[in-house]
Design a protein around this motif. Structure first.
Motif, PDB file in Angstrom:
ATOM      1  N   ARG A   1      -5.367  14.073  -2.719  1.00  0.00           N
ATOM      2  CA  ARG A   1      -6.167  12.842  -2.770  1.00  0.00           C
ATOM      3  C   ARG A   1      -6.378  12.532  -4.244  1.00  0.00           C
ATOM      4  NH1 ARG A   1      -8.228   8.671   0.253  1.00  0.00           N
ATOM      5  NH2 ARG A   1     -10.288   8.093  -0.404  1.00  0.00           N
TER       6      ARG A   1
ATOM      7  N   ASP B   1      -5.386   2.784  -0.921  1.00  0.00           N
ATOM      8  CA  ASP B   1      -6.414   1.963  -0.288  1.00  0.00           C
ATOM      9  C   ASP B   1      -6.731   0.778  -1.198  1.00  0.00           C
ATOM     10  OD1 ASP B   1      -8.271   2.829  -2.231  1.00  0.00           O
ATOM     11  OD2 ASP B   1      -9.366   4.119  -0.838  1.00  0.00           O
ATOM     12  N   GLU B   2      -7.695  -0.033  -0.810  1.00  0.00           N
ATOM     13  CA  GLU B   2      -8.021  -1.256  -1.554  1.00  0.00           C
ATOM     14  C   GLU B   2      -8.567  -0.987  -2.959  1.00  0.00           C
ATOM     15  OE1 GLU B   2     -11.356   0.203   0.812  1.00  0.00           O
ATOM     16  OE2 GLU B   2      -9.377  -0.425   1.433  1.00  0.00           O
TER      17      GLU B   2
ATOM     18  N   GLU C   1      -3.812   8.689  -0.887  1.00  0.00           N
ATOM     19  CA  GLU C   1      -3.745   9.816   0.042  1.00  0.00           C
ATOM     20  C   GLU C   1      -2.272  10.156   0.116  1.00  0.00           C
ATOM     21  OE1 GLU C   1      -5.157  12.742   2.404  1.00  0.00           O
ATOM     22  OE2 GLU C   1      -6.480  11.212   1.589  1.00  0.00           O
TER      23      GLU C   1
ATOM     24  N   ASP D   1       0.809  -1.216   0.000  1.00  0.00           N
ATOM     25  CA  ASP D   1       0.000   0.000   0.000  1.00  0.00           C
ATOM     26  C   ASP D   1       0.846   1.272   0.000  1.00  0.00           C
ATOM     27  OD1 ASP D   1       0.920  -0.132   2.614  1.00  0.00           O
ATOM     28  OD2 ASP D   1      -1.033   0.283   3.522  1.00  0.00           O
TER      29      ASP D   1
ATOM     30  N   LYS E   1      -0.307   6.585   0.525  1.00  0.00           N
ATOM     31  CA  LYS E   1      -0.859   5.313   0.969  1.00  0.00           C
ATOM     32  C   LYS E   1      -2.027   4.994   0.042  1.00  0.00           C
ATOM     33  CE  LYS E   1      -2.713   2.755   4.809  1.00  0.00           C
ATOM     34  NZ  LYS E   1      -3.173   2.761   6.187  1.00  0.00           N
TER      35      LYS E   1
END
Length: 117
Positions: free
Chosen positions: A81, A57-58, A63, A36, A55
């Motif tokens: 973002r 996410d799934e 982010e 990640d 990072k």
């Protein structure tokens, strides 16, 4: 839900940006990934050199925090973002909402697209 996205080795270029942003079509981002953790270096146009760390996410959304040195000698920082879109040809397009955390603290939006191999 988007299939698991891989950012490793992808190169992106800006296709649009808010006026208060420094990134342009001359800026190239080279991405890397371990799980990640996603990071990139970027340079070109008004930017002498920059780095970002993110990072994922799934669903592949990022982010991130970024920092760069402009050709005019300014050190700038921000947060962003990014929401990925898989285009018809399989390349990624990132829809970005960002905010400076230095300077004028303005906000903006941009789009970067993966370069074709």
């Amino acid at each position: 839900m988007i299939e698991v996205l891989v950012y490793e080795g992808k190169v992106f270029v800006s296709t649009s940006n808010t006026e208060t942003g420094d990134v342009s079509a001359d800026t190239r981002f080279t991405y890397h990934q371990k799980g990640d953790l996603v990071w990139a270096t970027y340079e070109g146009g008004a930017i002498r050199f920059g780095t970002l760390v993110a990072k994922a996410d799934e669903e592949g959304r990022l982010e991130m925090r970024y920092q760069h040195l402009t050709r005019a000698g300014e050190l700038k920082t921000g947060e962003c973002r990014s929401i990925p879109e898989v285009m018809a040809d399989g390349r990624l397009r990132l829809h970005e909402s960002w905010r400076w955390t230095s300077g004028d603290y303005s906000e903006g939006s941009s789009i970067v697209e993966e370069l074709a191999e």
